[in-house]
Design a protein around this motif. Structure first.
Motif, short mmCIF file in Angstrom:
data_model
loop_
_atom_site.label_atom_id
_atom_site.label_comp_id
_atom_site.label_asym_id
_atom_site.label_seq_id
_atom_site.Cartn_x
_atom_site.Cartn_y
_atom_site.Cartn_z
N TYR A 191 -4.05 15.66 -19.48
CA TYR A 191 -3.60 14.30 -19.17
C TYR A 191 -4.09 13.31 -20.22
N LEU A 192 -5.34 13.44 -20.61
CA LEU A 192 -5.90 12.54 -21.62
C LEU A 192 -5.20 12.73 -22.97
N ILE A 199 -6.89 7.12 -12.22
CA ILE A 199 -6.13 7.00 -13.47
C ILE A 199 -6.84 6.06 -14.45
N HIS A 200 -7.26 4.90 -13.95
CA HIS A 200 -7.95 3.93 -14.82
C HIS A 200 -9.26 4.51 -15.35
N LYS A 244 -8.58 7.11 -18.05
CA LYS A 244 -8.14 6.48 -19.29
C LYS A 244 -9.28 5.75 -20.01
N ASN A 245 -10.25 5.27 -19.22
CA ASN A 245 -11.39 4.55 -19.80
C ASN A 245 -12.57 5.47 -20.11
N ASP A 255 1.45 13.71 -18.84
CA ASP A 255 1.43 13.06 -17.52
C ASP A 255 1.63 14.06 -16.38
#
Length: 198
Positions: free
Chosen positions: A16-17, A61-62, A65-66, A21
């Motif tokens: 995913y990273l 998800i956030h 992503k972070n 997706d």
């Protein structure tokens, strides 16, 4: 067998990273029911649980992503911690409102005086501990799982356990001893906090 079931969580996270997706869809599908079961157990309201579940996936998800996910344990444990914190945040915010519409819930939790911040958080923390113990128990061999359930969930004596499982009392006692040793080891290895609040 679905080939996606063979892919480890950490591999899916990395995919995913890296921009895949679909890997996130697989992760969410894999863990959705377990997460929802935990949330419902704590909030005791189906519609609220659905909202918290959606917020949990958004936060996951956030966080991914972070770069806030570290593979120091199981993905599901990390996801449950996120849901757990969102539940506490929700109850804290709702407590500050004077009137709250709970048309979709059978019990009006928020307007009941007994649900102070402390008692809500205490209940949530204790539910979390019970969930963690259940998860730890699932990692034990089947015979050790069985003896813990019979002893602590059903309240049977060791004599009754021995009769029900067709083993000697000494064998039943031995299995309990090894079950507790193994559970303590899992708690230590995973650095799990199991403190109930009163």
């Amino acid at each position: 067998m679905n080939q996606n079931n063979l892919i480890p969580d950490q591999t899916l996270v990395q995919k995913y990273l890296d921009g895949d997706d679909y890997a996130l869809d697989v992760l969410i599908t894999r863990h959705r029911n377990r997460l929802f079961t935990y949330i419902v157990m704590v909030v005791k309201c189906h519609s609220l649980a659905e909202d918290v579940l959606q917020d949990t996936f958004i936060k996951i998800i956030h966080s991914l992503k972070n770069g806030k996910y570290k593979d120091n344990g199981k993905f599901i444990s990390w996801a449950v911690r996120i849901a757990h914190n969102l539940i506490i945040d929700h109850f804290r915010k709702e407590k500050h409102l004077n009137t709250i519409s709970n048309d979709n819930c059978e019990a009006d939790l928020f307007n009941c005086i007994q649900f102070s911040d402390k008692s809500i958080e205490t209940e949530i923390i204790n539910d979390r501990v019970i969930y963690e113990v259940s998860e730890i128990m699932n990692l034990l061999p089947k015979d050790q799982q069985e003896i813990i359930k019979l002893r602590h969930y059903y309240g049977l004596s060791f004599k009754e356990i021995a009769e029900q499982t067709n083993v000697s009392i000494n064998t039943a006692l031995g299995r309990m001893r090894y079950a507790l040793i193994n559970m303590r080891k899992i708690v230590d290895d995973k650095n799990i906090e199991l403190t109930l609040c009163s």
